[in-house]
Write an enzyme that holds these catalytic residues in place. Structure first.
Site, mmCIF file in Angstrom:
data_model
loop_
_atom_site.group_PDB
_atom_site.id
_atom_site.type_symbol
_atom_site.label_atom_id
_atom_site.label_comp_id
_atom_site.label_asym_id
_atom_site.label_seq_id
_atom_site.Cartn_x
_atom_site.Cartn_y
_atom_site.Cartn_z
ATOM 1 C CG ASP A 1 -13.820 1.863 4.231
ATOM 2 O OD1 ASP A 1 -12.904 1.909 3.391
ATOM 3 O OD2 ASP A 1 -13.653 2.142 5.435
ATOM 4 N NE ARG B 1 -3.860 -0.093 1.954
ATOM 5 C CZ ARG B 1 -4.843 0.182 2.800
ATOM 6 N NH1 ARG B 1 -5.020 -0.599 3.858
ATOM 7 N NH2 ARG B 1 -5.631 1.205 2.595
HETATM 8 C C1 S3P Z 1 -10.016 5.049 7.657
HETATM 9 C C2 S3P Z 1 -9.969 5.860 6.561
HETATM 10 C C3 S3P Z 1 -10.236 5.392 5.195
HETATM 11 C C4 S3P Z 1 -10.934 4.047 5.191
HETATM 12 C C5 S3P Z 1 -10.324 3.079 6.166
HETATM 13 C C6 S3P Z 1 -10.378 3.636 7.574
HETATM 14 C C7 S3P Z 1 -9.688 5.622 8.978
HETATM 15 O O1 S3P Z 1 -8.998 5.253 4.525
HETATM 16 O O2 S3P Z 1 -10.910 3.504 3.899
HETATM 17 O O3 S3P Z 1 -10.998 1.850 6.142
HETATM 18 O O4 S3P Z 1 -9.967 4.990 9.999
HETATM 19 O O5 S3P Z 1 -9.136 6.725 9.002
HETATM 20 P P1 S3P Z 1 -8.286 6.479 3.766
HETATM 21 O O6 S3P Z 1 -7.971 7.485 4.778
HETATM 22 O O7 S3P Z 1 -7.051 5.904 3.163
HETATM 23 O O8 S3P Z 1 -9.273 6.930 2.744
#
Ligand code: S3P
Length: 453
Positions: free
Chosen positions: A332, A136
């Site tokens: 998500d 990632r």
């Molecule tokens: C999250 C932010 C999101 C989400 C992840 C949880 C968080 O990711 O997809 O499941 O807890 O801050 P991104 O910040 O990469 O969009």
């Protein structure tokens, strides 16, 4: 079970060979597990708080387990009791250098937030993860944290493993004025955690709303955080501080986990379920508004200040068009929304899905491949996915979860209505966010089997 790794491992063998087949009459009430985002933040904020934090109803999953282990290695004194976790915090910037590298499993949230926290300390830490996490992008957090004074060592592709030395080791962290061009709560939170140790005020400008739990939780623990709204921008201002007051927390259920059960009830015949104890946050409940627009019979009932229950019934869905302006709110939920679209009348179009390529797997491709394999007509144009809904889903295929819990869960749900079952390779990844996923669906009446071999 409370964050008990050995018990988690016991279930895995059976889980990997379990699949669902055609089901109807899903009925009953169910409580979904604690919100993953808030659980992770409660642990991390507990670590830097002054005093004792008691966490109730924390999500008992692998991602949270890895973050818990990480905060212990960074100096938190943790007591696991029957239904709660007590953390004795060590204050802002006082992190300990752990004896060995920290393994974060599959947890992108845990890793990115902790990178921010370490950036503001004088600790030296190496983070590494599983195959999915090692792929990632971390450049998005590395770059601002380096600008704030952290020293970061990693390979050219800016992925894990990463070794980080906090800026306090050579002085103090530099405040930053950051433009959040990728709408990411994880990047925003990493910068906020680093900024706590800054000399002065940092600012983060958001152009698209993202979840705000880090700033809200820190604010309610006495940290000077201000949010200014200017036209379509939101600016978060964070003052450096030495004090985060400990505050106990009871974690509400995860709306993203609830969405899987909701779609299961919507697409199966004669179903009526009640999902209880869910976090009442308009931003995270967007998925239910979209499903309602598609014709889903959904009723959201607020039960107290921050919780609600959601009643969901079998429904005839129609197609949906989603422009990219809601993409950060639904980020998500696109996998399970794609399943709903596959079972709806007509063509659904979802735009602005580019970020899906950087999740636990390349979810953009995984949705298309999985639907194709299941016999659903689907195509993509740039960052847009177009799905032709159908009353009959063929199924009869094997889909590799590729270490992605949401991909595994959404195709397990499609198997509830497909002509032939859909088998998922790698169900164990569901342990990262919703270990009780199978039990929840089985208790509502879904047909499950375990195959040999
Ligand atoms: C999250 C932010 C999101 C989400 C992840 C949880 C968080 O990711 O997809 O499941 O807890 O801050 P991104 O910040 O990469 O969009």
């Amino acid at each position: 079970m409370y964050i008990n790794k050995s018990k988690i491992i016991l279930n895995i063998k059976k889980l990997d060979k379990t699949y669902f087949s055609k089901s109807k009459n899903l009925t009953g009430s169910i409580i979904v597990p604690g919100d993953k985002s808030i659980s992770q933040r409660a642990l991390i904020i507990g670590l830097i708080s002054t005093g004792k934090t008691v966490i109730e109803d924390i999500l008992d999953s692998e991602d949270v387990y890895h973050t818990l282990k990480a905060i212990e290695s960074l100096g938190a004194l943790v007591n696991k009791k029957k239904d709660l976790i007590e953390i004795n915090g060590i204050g802002v910037g006082n992190l300990k250098t752990p004896e060995k590298p920290i393994y974060m499993g599959n947890s992108g949230t845990g890793t990115r937030l902790l990178l921010g926290l370490v950036a503001g300390s004088n600790a030296l830490v190496t983070f590494y993860g599983d195959q999915s996490l090692s792929n990632r992008p971390m450049e998005r957090v590395i770059s601002p944290l380096e600008d704030m004074g952290a020293t970061i060592i990693c390979s050219k592709d800016k992925k894990l493993p990463i070794t980080i030395k906090g800026a306090r080791a050579k002085g103090f962290i530099m405040p930053i004025n950051f433009n959040l061009l990728i709408p990411s709560a994880q990047v925003k939170s990493a910068i906020i955690f680093a900024a706590l140790s800054g000399r002065g005020t940092s600012s983060i400008t958001e152009y698209k709303k993202t979840r705000n739990y880090t700033e809200a939780m820190l604010k309610s623990r006495g940290v000077a955080i201000k949010i200014k709204k200017i036209k379509n921008k939101s600016i978060t201002l964070i003052d450096g501080t030495s004090l985060v007051k400990a505050k106990s927390i009871k974690i509400p259920g995860d709306p993203s986990s609830a969405a899987f059960l909701a779609v299961a009830a919507i697409i199966t015949k004669n179903s009526s379920i009640c999902i209880e104890n869910i976090l009442h946050d308009k931003f995270r409940l967007n998925i239910f508004s979209v499903l309602k627009k598609m014709g889903a019979k959904i009723k959201i009932i607020k039960t107290n200040e921050d919780k609600c229950k959601i009643i969901v019934k079998s429904s005839n869905l129609k197609n949906i068009y989603l422009s990219d302006n809601k993409s950060s709110a639904l980020i998500d939920e696109y996998p399970i929304l794609s399943i709903a679209a596959a079972c709806a009348r007509g063509y659904s179009k979802m735009e602005g899905l580019g970020e899906l390529r950087f999740k636990e797997s390349n979810r953009f491709d995984a949705i298309i491949d999985g639907l194709n394999k299941s016999g659903v007509e689907v195509k993509s144009v740039k960052d847009k996915i177009i799905i032709k809904g159908s009353k009959k889903i063929k199924g009869g295929c094997i889909i590799d979860a590729n270490n992605d819990h949401r991909i595994a869960m959404c195709f397990n749900i499609l198997s509830l209505v497909s002509e032939e079952p859909i088998l998922i390779k790698g169900n164990k990844t569901i342990m990262t966010s919703y270990p009780n996923f199978f039990n929840s669906l089985i208790s509502l009446g879904a047909n499950s089997s375990v195959y040999d071999g």
